[in-house]
Design an enzyme around this catalytic site. Structure first.
Site, short mmCIF file in Angstrom:
data_model
loop_
_atom_site.label_atom_id
_atom_site.label_comp_id
_atom_site.label_asym_id
_atom_site.label_seq_id
_atom_site.Cartn_x
_atom_site.Cartn_y
_atom_site.Cartn_z
N ASN A 171 0.90 -1.20 -0.19
CA ASN A 171 0.05 0.07 -0.08
C ASN A 171 0.92 1.29 -0.05
O ASN A 171 2.02 1.35 0.17
CB ASN A 171 -0.96 0.10 1.23
CG ASN A 171 -2.21 -0.58 0.98
OD1 ASN A 171 -2.82 -0.26 -0.19
ND2 ASN A 171 -2.70 -1.56 1.73
N ASP B 108 -2.84 2.72 4.87
CA ASP B 108 -3.35 2.17 3.56
C ASP B 108 -2.94 2.97 2.41
O ASP B 108 -1.44 3.36 2.27
CB ASP B 108 -4.94 2.09 3.53
CG ASP B 108 -5.67 1.07 2.83
OD1 ASP B 108 -5.39 0.95 1.50
OD2 ASP B 108 -6.42 0.03 3.15
#
Length: 291
Positions: free
Chosen positions: A147, A198
């Site tokens: 990510n 993320d």
């Protein structure tokens, strides 16, 4: 500084991800990974199109006003926006039915960094690849959940995380090729902050905006890794930010509803929605992929 993003589209994505703004079309493209769906929407929240695929699609790169390159679970594929036609470009783990693509982004050189991960999320079976000028190279292996792939405006720094580590890393890159030219070092340790790192994007000033899975926010990090501001999001599973709009000053934010309990879904009625907020700094225009 703290601001709160507002719901733009109640898209109810199981796993909203991969937003990118297409300046030529003035549309935001984003995915529901679990539902194998791609959306196109305007800056004001009108869904202009959506496509359902027969495999997982997780990220996109811009070719021109008519074509995208999709990072699918079997490789990179050209996608004709008008007709929905698909053409294979290069296979990536195509024979491995246990993995899929995840967070991916184009470097300012036109190189596409593509992350893969295990579909079950229970083993470090993913990798990170570099694609440019017809050549696919492996950058990392034994990755759990890749990510936060993003780059400084001048292309000299790459940022990235393996989400479970809760550490965002950085590495020097060749601005002409997008290849790493140094060792990976720590950019920001978020283990004592909200949620897990993320998706991320870098703005025109070189600040990194990171979505926090389980943390109900997007955090803007200064180039030294320190926290500059926090954007609150009224759902817990925040997945990825993207800058868009005519002046690139709208922050779009995808979210997810997967794995939430019935009680959580009752409390987070807009989980999986697309959120947006006008901000005071512009993002970077997406660089087209160098095929």
């Amino acid at each position: 500084m703290s601001q709160t993003a507002k719901l733009l589209i109640d898209s109810k994505c199981s796993l909203g991800e991969g937003p990118i703004w297409h300046p030529g079309r003035q549309e935001l493209f984003f995915f529901d990974i679990n539902e194998e769906t791609l959306f196109a929407v305007t800056a004001t929240g009108e869904i202009t199109n959506q496509w359902l695929f027969n495999e997982i699609v997780a990220a996109a790169a811009i070719v021109d006003d008519n074509t995208l390159v999709l990072a699918t679970e079997t490789g990179l594929k050209g996608f004709d926006i008008a007709t929905g036609g698909i053409a294979s470009i290069v296979g990536i783990e195509a024979s491995n039915g246990l993995t899929r693509t995840n967070d991916s982004r184009v470097h300012p050189s036109g190189a596409f960094w593509i992350g893969t991960m295990g579909k079950a999320e229970d083993a470090p079976s993913g990798a990170v690849y570099h694609y440019r000028d017809g050549t696919l190279s492996t950058l990392k292996t034994a990755i759990s959940i890749p990510n936060a792939t993003c780059f400084s405006p001048d292309g000299t720094i790459a940022y990235w995380t393996d989400t479970p580590t809760r550490q965002i890393m950085q590495c020097a890159t060749d601005p002409a090729t997008g290849m790493p030219i140094g060792e990976w070092t720590l950019f920001a340790d978020v283990s004592n902050h909200r949620g897990y790192p993320d998706g991320a994007v870098v703005d025109s000033q070189g600040y990194l905006w990171n979505a926090r899975w389980g943390g109900s926010c997007v955090v803007r990090h200064a180039p030294d890794g320190s926290i500059d501001r926090i954007i609150e999001v009224p759902v817990s599973q925040v997945t990825c930010p993207a800058f868009g709009g005519p002046d690139l000053k709208t922050l779009f934010i995808t979210t997810a509803s997967k794995n939430l309990s019935a009680e959580q879904l009752t409390a987070e009625k807009t989980a999986g929605g697309l959120f947006a907020l006008d901000v005071d700094v512009a993002g970077q225009a997406e660089t087209p992929i160098q095929l």
